[in-house]
Write a protein that holds these residues in place. Structure first.
Motif, short mmCIF file in Angstrom:
data_model
loop_
_atom_site.label_atom_id
_atom_site.label_comp_id
_atom_site.label_asym_id
_atom_site.label_seq_id
_atom_site.Cartn_x
_atom_site.Cartn_y
_atom_site.Cartn_z
N TYR A 269 5.80 -8.63 29.33
CA TYR A 269 5.48 -10.02 29.68
C TYR A 269 4.20 -10.09 30.49
O TYR A 269 4.02 -9.33 31.45
CB TYR A 269 6.61 -10.65 30.48
N PRO A 270 3.31 -11.02 30.09
CA PRO A 270 3.34 -11.89 28.92
C PRO A 270 2.93 -11.14 27.65
O PRO A 270 2.37 -10.05 27.73
CB PRO A 270 2.33 -12.99 29.28
N ARG A 271 3.17 -11.75 26.49
CA ARG A 271 2.85 -11.10 25.23
C ARG A 271 1.35 -11.02 25.00
O ARG A 271 0.87 -10.12 24.31
CB ARG A 271 3.51 -11.86 24.08
N PHE B 240 8.62 -12.18 37.67
CA PHE B 240 7.92 -12.69 36.50
C PHE B 240 7.41 -14.12 36.68
O PHE B 240 6.80 -14.69 35.78
CB PHE B 240 8.84 -12.63 35.27
N GLU C 217 5.39 -19.29 26.21
CA GLU C 217 6.18 -18.17 26.74
C GLU C 217 7.06 -18.62 27.90
O GLU C 217 6.76 -19.60 28.59
CB GLU C 217 5.26 -17.04 27.19
N ALA D 93 0.52 -6.80 31.37
CA ALA D 93 1.91 -7.14 31.10
C ALA D 93 2.84 -6.08 31.67
O ALA D 93 2.54 -4.88 31.61
CB ALA D 93 2.15 -7.30 29.61
N PRO E 194 10.84 -13.80 31.70
CA PRO E 194 12.10 -13.09 31.44
C PRO E 194 13.11 -13.34 32.54
O PRO E 194 12.76 -13.66 33.68
CB PRO E 194 11.67 -11.62 31.41
#
Length: 230
Positions: free
Chosen positions: A159-161, A104, A114, A155, A117
């Motif tokens: 992730y990412p939003r 990530f 952000e 994503a 994770p």
């Protein structure tokens, strides 16, 4: 006088082209890059995950980072082998196992507001049908996935939003999204192949060429006026 005019035009062209090249080098893209693990380490994939069809025993990786192109892309971290990642996933008839490394990235590459994770990187062993693509293997172990209208993988595991392959300035701020999100081979694109420019829109060369034409046109007008005045 003509030599001096030509020298001025040449100098202007050099400044325009140099500035365009520096501008191209100053920006990158925030996206999920896609990798194959070979005996020599990580290799930037030549296909997108929706067309790549790994074999049983393959190791593939994804890395979220800001990169200018494949030469600049940041590799997934970690060196876990297929045997280690898929140790608890026995083979099954008609199925294959694909070891996946999902990195990530770092906080420096994360979009504003952000956080990557944890843990990162993480590994997973996808057991899928023998003809499955990498995208199908990824969907089996790292949902939710998010794609854009151009089939670019935006994503992994949520992730990412938000955001998808946006261009990023040198200070880390987003500037704009590429017009064609699948322009990067080996990125998380659903289609492989390259567009005209890195972002699928007009290339830096096109802008530089247009600027050069403008400079030449301005120089021609200036010279014509001088001839009329002489």
């Amino acid at each position: 006088m003509k030599r001096r005019s030509a020298a001025l035009v040449l100098a202007a062209l050099v400044l325009v082209l140099t500035g365009a090249a520096q501008s191209a080098q100053a920006a990158g893209y925030r996206y999920w890059s896609f990798w194959d693990r070979t005996a020599d380490g990580w290799t930037y994939a030549t296909q997108g995950p929706s067309t790549a069809r790994p074999s049983d025993g393959d190791v593939q990786g994804f890395r979220f980072a800001v990169s200018a192109d494949s030469q600049d892309a940041t590799r997934p971290r970690g060196a876990a082998s297929f045997a280690a990642i898929c140790a608890k996933t026995p083979p099954r008839d008609g199925m294959k196992r694909v070891a996946l490394v999902i990195d990530f990235g770092t906080a420096a590459d994360a979009p504003g507001g952000e956080t990557p994770p944890s843990p990162s990187p993480r590994t997973a062993c996808a057991r899928v049908a023998s003809g499955a693509t990498t995208a199908e293997a990824l969907a089996a172990v790292a949902r939710p996935l998010r794609y854009d209208a151009n089939a670019l993988l935006c994503a992994i595991a949520g992730y990412p939003r938000s955001g998808c392959g946006e261009q990023v300035a040198t200070d880390g701020t987003s500037t704009r999204k590429p017009a064609s999100a699948d322009a990067k081979a080996g990125a998380g694109a659903g289609a492989d192949g390259n567009g005209g420019g890195e972002d699928g829109g007009p290339s830096v060369g096109l802008y530089a060429g247009a600027a050069a034409v403008a400079v030449l046109g301005a120089a021609a007008v200036w010279q014509a006026r001088r001839r009329r005045n002489d």
